[in-house]
Design a protein around this motif. Structure first.
Motif, PDB file in Angstrom:
ATOM      1  N   ILE A   4       1.058   4.353  -2.736  1.00  0.00           N
ATOM      2  CA  ILE A   4       1.033   5.793  -2.478  1.00  0.00           C
ATOM      3  C   ILE A   4       2.316   6.429  -2.978  1.00  0.00           C
ATOM      4  O   ILE A   4       2.312   7.503  -3.564  1.00  0.00           O
ATOM      5  CB  ILE A   4       0.815   6.058  -0.974  1.00  0.00           C
ATOM      6  CG1 ILE A   4      -0.591   5.626  -0.595  1.00  0.00           C
ATOM      7  CG2 ILE A   4       1.030   7.524  -0.647  1.00  0.00           C
ATOM      8  CD1 ILE A   4      -0.908   5.762   0.858  1.00  0.00           C
ATOM      9  N   ILE A  64       5.821  20.254 -15.954  1.00  0.00           N
ATOM     10  CA  ILE A  64       4.979  21.419 -16.233  1.00  0.00           C
ATOM     11  C   ILE A  64       5.784  22.677 -16.590  1.00  0.00           C
ATOM     12  O   ILE A  64       5.456  23.333 -17.567  1.00  0.00           O
ATOM     13  CB  ILE A  64       3.996  21.645 -15.070  1.00  0.00           C
ATOM     14  CG1 ILE A  64       2.988  20.503 -15.066  1.00  0.00           C
ATOM     15  CG2 ILE A  64       3.281  22.975 -15.230  1.00  0.00           C
ATOM     16  CD1 ILE A  64       2.134  20.419 -13.846  1.00  0.00           C
ATOM     17  N   PRO A  65       6.859  23.005 -15.832  1.00  0.00           N
ATOM     18  CA  PRO A  65       7.575  24.232 -16.192  1.00  0.00           C
ATOM     19  C   PRO A  65       8.025  24.232 -17.646  1.00  0.00           C
ATOM     20  O   PRO A  65       7.942  25.248 -18.324  1.00  0.00           O
ATOM     21  CB  PRO A  65       8.764  24.232 -15.228  1.00  0.00           C
ATOM     22  CG  PRO A  65       8.319  23.417 -14.074  1.00  0.00           C
ATOM     23  CD  PRO A  65       7.422  22.365 -14.650  1.00  0.00           C
ATOM     24  N   ALA A  91      -3.431  43.404 -15.885  1.00  0.00           N
ATOM     25  CA  ALA A  91      -3.551  42.299 -16.837  1.00  0.00           C
ATOM     26  C   ALA A  91      -2.514  42.453 -17.949  1.00  0.00           C
ATOM     27  O   ALA A  91      -2.309  43.546 -18.458  1.00  0.00           O
ATOM     28  CB  ALA A  91      -4.954  42.262 -17.426  1.00  0.00           C
ATOM     29  N   PRO A  92      -1.854  41.358 -18.321  1.00  0.00           N
ATOM     30  CA  PRO A  92      -0.728  41.430 -19.266  1.00  0.00           C
ATOM     31  C   PRO A  92      -1.176  41.490 -20.727  1.00  0.00           C
ATOM     32  O   PRO A  92      -0.781  40.668 -21.532  1.00  0.00           O
ATOM     33  CB  PRO A  92       0.036  40.137 -18.973  1.00  0.00           C
ATOM     34  CG  PRO A  92      -1.033  39.177 -18.553  1.00  0.00           C
ATOM     35  CD  PRO A  92      -2.078  39.997 -17.838  1.00  0.00           C
ATOM     36  N   MET A  98       0.830  -1.212   0.000  1.00  0.00           N
ATOM     37  CA  MET A  98       0.000   0.000   0.000  1.00  0.00           C
ATOM     38  C   MET A  98       0.855   1.248   0.000  1.00  0.00           C
ATOM     39  O   MET A  98       0.617   2.195  -0.725  1.00  0.00           O
ATOM     40  CB  MET A  98      -0.893  -0.023   1.235  1.00  0.00           C
ATOM     41  CG  MET A  98      -2.013   0.977   1.181  1.00  0.00           C
ATOM     42  SD  MET A  98      -3.005   0.788  -0.314  1.00  0.00           S
ATOM     43  CE  MET A  98      -3.761  -0.809   0.043  1.00  0.00           C
ATOM     44  N   LEU A  99       1.933   1.180   0.812  1.00  0.00           N
ATOM     45  CA  LEU A  99       2.861   2.316   0.843  1.00  0.00           C
ATOM     46  C   LEU A  99       3.449   2.512  -0.551  1.00  0.00           C
ATOM     47  O   LEU A  99       3.566   3.636  -1.044  1.00  0.00           O
ATOM     48  CB  LEU A  99       3.980   2.045   1.851  1.00  0.00           C
ATOM     49  CG  LEU A  99       5.025   3.159   1.923  1.00  0.00           C
ATOM     50  CD1 LEU A  99       4.361   4.430   2.417  1.00  0.00           C
ATOM     51  CD2 LEU A  99       6.165   2.765   2.848  1.00  0.00           C
ATOM     52  N   VAL A 107      -0.721  18.431  -6.226  1.00  0.00           N
ATOM     53  CA  VAL A 107       0.648  18.166  -5.765  1.00  0.00           C
ATOM     54  C   VAL A 107       1.020  19.090  -4.608  1.00  0.00           C
ATOM     55  O   VAL A 107       1.621  18.664  -3.621  1.00  0.00           O
ATOM     56  CB  VAL A 107       1.644  18.323  -6.937  1.00  0.00           C
ATOM     57  CG1 VAL A 107       3.070  18.330  -6.422  1.00  0.00           C
ATOM     58  CG2 VAL A 107       1.446  17.200  -7.932  1.00  0.00           C
ATOM     59  N   MET A 166       2.770  12.092  -9.549  1.00  0.00           N
ATOM     60  CA  MET A 166       2.379  13.500  -9.474  1.00  0.00           C
ATOM     61  C   MET A 166       3.595  14.406  -9.559  1.00  0.00           C
ATOM     62  O   MET A 166       3.581  15.444 -10.207  1.00  0.00           O
ATOM     63  CB  MET A 166       1.632  13.761  -8.182  1.00  0.00           C
ATOM     64  CG  MET A 166       0.220  13.190  -8.199  1.00  0.00           C
ATOM     65  SD  MET A 166      -0.547  13.381  -6.594  1.00  0.00           S
ATOM     66  CE  MET A 166      -2.186  12.816  -6.958  1.00  0.00           C
ATOM     67  N   ALA A 167       4.680  13.987  -8.877  1.00  0.00           N
ATOM     68  CA  ALA A 167       5.904  14.795  -8.904  1.00  0.00           C
ATOM     69  C   ALA A 167       6.428  14.879 -10.335  1.00  0.00           C
ATOM     70  O   ALA A 167       6.876  15.934 -10.790  1.00  0.00           O
ATOM     71  CB  ALA A 167       6.957  14.184  -7.979  1.00  0.00           C
ATOM     72  N   LEU A 216       5.198  25.052 -19.700  1.00  0.00           N
ATOM     73  CA  LEU A 216       4.749  26.428 -19.486  1.00  0.00           C
ATOM     74  C   LEU A 216       5.591  27.409 -20.282  1.00  0.00           C
ATOM     75  O   LEU A 216       5.097  28.411 -20.783  1.00  0.00           O
ATOM     76  CB  LEU A 216       4.859  26.787 -17.996  1.00  0.00           C
ATOM     77  CG  LEU A 216       3.682  26.445 -17.114  1.00  0.00           C
ATOM     78  CD1 LEU A 216       3.998  26.806 -15.677  1.00  0.00           C
ATOM     79  CD2 LEU A 216       2.440  27.184 -17.584  1.00  0.00           C
ATOM     80  N   ARG A 267      -3.398  36.098 -29.438  1.00  0.00           N
ATOM     81  CA  ARG A 267      -4.447  35.497 -28.616  1.00  0.00           C
ATOM     82  C   ARG A 267      -5.499  36.557 -28.339  1.00  0.00           C
ATOM     83  O   ARG A 267      -5.169  37.717 -28.089  1.00  0.00           O
ATOM     84  CB  ARG A 267      -3.875  34.982 -27.301  1.00  0.00           C
ATOM     85  CG  ARG A 267      -2.980  33.779 -27.479  1.00  0.00           C
ATOM     86  CD  ARG A 267      -2.443  33.296 -26.162  1.00  0.00           C
ATOM     87  NE  ARG A 267      -1.401  34.153 -25.631  1.00  0.00           N
ATOM     88  CZ  ARG A 267      -0.822  33.970 -24.446  1.00  0.00           C
ATOM     89  NH1 ARG A 267      -1.210  32.970 -23.673  1.00  0.00           N
ATOM     90  NH2 ARG A 267       0.130  34.777 -24.024  1.00  0.00           N
ATOM     91  N   PHE A 322      -4.257  37.762 -13.179  1.00  0.00           N
ATOM     92  CA  PHE A 322      -4.284  37.521 -14.621  1.00  0.00           C
ATOM     93  C   PHE A 322      -3.098  36.667 -15.076  1.00  0.00           C
ATOM     94  O   PHE A 322      -2.649  36.761 -16.210  1.00  0.00           O
ATOM     95  CB  PHE A 322      -4.300  38.837 -15.418  1.00  0.00           C
ATOM     96  CG  PHE A 322      -5.351  39.772 -14.933  1.00  0.00           C
ATOM     97  CD1 PHE A 322      -6.687  39.457 -15.079  1.00  0.00           C
ATOM     98  CD2 PHE A 322      -5.015  40.938 -14.287  1.00  0.00           C
ATOM     99  CE1 PHE A 322      -7.668  40.308 -14.611  1.00  0.00           C
ATOM    100  CE2 PHE A 322      -5.986  41.788 -13.815  1.00  0.00           C
ATOM    101  CZ  PHE A 322      -7.322  41.479 -13.967  1.00  0.00           C
ATOM    102  N   VAL A 381       4.661  14.634 -13.110  1.00  0.00           N
ATOM    103  CA  VAL A 381       3.772  15.531 -13.853  1.00  0.00           C
ATOM    104  C   VAL A 381       4.162  16.974 -13.564  1.00  0.00           C
ATOM    105  O   VAL A 381       4.331  17.793 -14.460  1.00  0.00           O
ATOM    106  CB  VAL A 381       2.299  15.278 -13.468  1.00  0.00           C
ATOM    107  CG1 VAL A 381       1.407  16.374 -14.032  1.00  0.00           C
ATOM    108  CG2 VAL A 381       1.854  13.918 -13.981  1.00  0.00           C
ATOM    109  N   ALA A 382       4.364  17.261 -12.257  1.00  0.00           N
ATOM    110  CA  ALA A 382       4.684  18.631 -11.859  1.00  0.00           C
ATOM    111  C   ALA A 382       6.021  19.062 -12.446  1.00  0.00           C
ATOM    112  O   ALA A 382       6.199  20.202 -12.854  1.00  0.00           O
ATOM    113  CB  ALA A 382       4.729  18.738 -10.341  1.00  0.00           C
TER     114      ALA A 382
END
Lengths: 261, 222
Positions: free
Chosen positions: A5, A19-20, A75-76, A1-2, B18, A12-13, A23, A58, B85, A15-16
């Motif tokens: 988890i 992300i940068p 707002a940018p 079980m451990l 996360v 999740m780590a 981005l 955009r 934003f 995935v995170a």
């Protein structure tokens, strides 16, 4: 079980961690904050700009007043396309724009009536007057006059026609003129006053009739484009492109009048 | 389907989960096991976002993190762009709104572990971290998973805060919920229907999982 988890957390780590990278776009695509009244026309103009220059923009659409507020809050956005010169002047005074920009479009107000509505598409608003008297109109859509230029002009036109007091109680207010048009067509209102260019868009024209309201009944809908402080080269090119013959032809086709015609 | 908006929402959800997982484990565990003077206050604060209108939170975020505020100004000086934003601003908002969804299920999960089990572990000479890793988390996992699933799904659906502090910028702050709103205004009902169906599906899966898991929390040690 451990272990389960652990795997979950590890996943999740991972995935995170990815992300940068996702981005960090290689080149920033400029954001054009535009009055909702130019939605369909501007989408076509942006497509044409992309075909000709290879650069995209955009679009962030809303009521001119709300967009101006967001610009003040940081707002940018790179370019502001307002349906009312007043917001541009305010931003210039506040130091948010480089200059007063340019007038690039003239909008018109139109009465739209969804198919099946008991109201007639009569731009003189004579049938609206009769309909208010005999109760055919229960709900009528305009944009919020507090911060949407088309809403303000709609109020002026209704006041000019002497219908404001009678219609006030029956108004449904859209956050912007696009939402007002959507309200008018949803079948929950008998009609509305919106931008003529929106009423001409195929998605609307298929479901409603439209008639121009005399432009003398309200202050001009002089659309203004202005570069904001953060604007880059692509935003400047798009600003210039708005006055190009190709863009002007597209705006005209969508039902706008153009300054200098 | 607006893939840019969907991807943005998924990223926002993943980041939220996360970052909130350790917070939920720490706070949820403390609330489950410890009694301290301000416990009632902390529990109330954690649950507050459940009843706080999202627009109210959005208003305060604008006030506290806006370009004209000290914090907003400091962030802009450091990061080179405003906090509102921006994706980072949305993430902060998302972390706050999801506090109850992350903490409360974990608290329930830890509460379901009998005191004797933890005491036995401590008596065996296991360090607190080892107890957490080998005993508590394996027993509290339905709560941890519920918290993750709820926070993730709730992030996808958040609308009010995003509308207030987001500014509807494609690829930056236009989440899938905002994209649905935008598509309806563009009379693009087909796209709105597709995205709505997707969110409906995710919600159904979420709520099913939540029910199944919460039954497990009660059953395994009850």
């Amino acid at each position: 079980m451990l272990a389960a988890i652990g795997r979950l957390l590890l996943g999740m780590a991972l995935v995170a961690a990815c992300i940068p990278a996702a981005l960090a776009a290689p080149t920033r695509v400029p954001v054009v904050a535009a009055a909702a009244s130019v939605r369909f026309a501007l989408a076509d103009v942006a497509d044409a700009f992309q075909r000709e220059t290879g650069h995209g923009v955009r679009l962030s659409l809303g009521s001119s007043g709300n967009l101006a507020r967001q610009i003040r809050e940081g707002a940018p956005y790179d370019l502001f396309l307002s349906a009312d010169p007043r917001y541009v002047e305010d931003l210039l005074r506040g130091g948010f724009t480089r200059d007063a920009g340019k007038a690039y479009l003239l909008g018109r107000l139109a009465l739209i009536v969804p198919h099946g509505s008991p109201l007639a598409a009569d731009g003189s608003l004579a049938d609206l007057r009769a309909a208010l008297a005999d109760g055919r109109v229960r709900r009528f859509a305009i944009a919020n006059p507090e911060h949407a230029p088309y809403g303000q002009r709609a109020e002026q036109a209704l006041r000019h026609a002497g219908l404001w007091d009678a219609i006030r109680e029956r108004l449904v207010l859209g956050e912007n003129v696009g939402q007002a048009a959507q309200f008018a067509l949803s079948g929950n209102a008998e009609g509305g006053l919106v931008g003529f260019a929106l009423a001409r868009a195929p998605a609307l024209a298929a479901r409603a009739s439209a008639a121009l309201v005399p432009s003398a009944w309200h202050a001009p809908l002089s659309h203004r484009a202005v570069l904001l402080n953060g604007a880059d080269a692509i935003a400047r090119a798009f600003f210039d492109y708005l006055s190009s013959p190709g863009a002007r032809a597209l705006f005209r086709r969508h039902g706008f009048d153009l300054p200098g015609d | 389907m607006d893939w840019t908006a969907l991807w943005l929402s998924l990223r926002l959800g993943a980041f939220t989960v996360v970052l909130l997982l350790p917070v939920g484990i720490f706070v949820g565990r403390r609330l489950a096991y410890s009694d301290f003077a301000a416990k009632g206050l902390v529990e109330a604060l954690v649950a507050l976002p459940l009843v706080l209108p999202p627009t109210v939170l959005g208003f305060y975020l604008l006030t506290v993190f806006g370009a004209t505020s000290p914090i907003g100004g400091m962030w802009e000086a450091l990061a080179g762009k405003p906090l509102v934003f921006s994706f980072e601003g949305l993430l902060i908002a998302s972390l706050i709104v999801n506090l109850p969804f992350a903490i409360l299920p974990m608290q329930r999960g830890f509460e379901a572990i009998p005191r004797e089990v933890r005491e036995a572990a401590a008596c065996c000479g296991m360090s607190p971290w080892r107890v957490l890793g080998r005993i508590e988390l394996p027993l509290a996992w339905p709560g941890v998973l519920t918290a993750s699933v709820l926070s993730f799904a709730h992030t996808l659906g958040e609308f009010g805060v995003v509308l207030m502090v987001g500014g509807n910028i494609p690829g930056e702050t236009e989440t899938i919920s905002i994209a649905i709103y935008d598509r309806v205004q563009a009379f693009d009902n087909a796209a709105a229907a597709g995205m709505s169906a997707l969110l409906l599906g995710i919600s159904v899966v979420t709520i099913t999982l939540t029910f199944v898991l919460s039954r497990r929390i009660g059953r395994r040690l009850g």
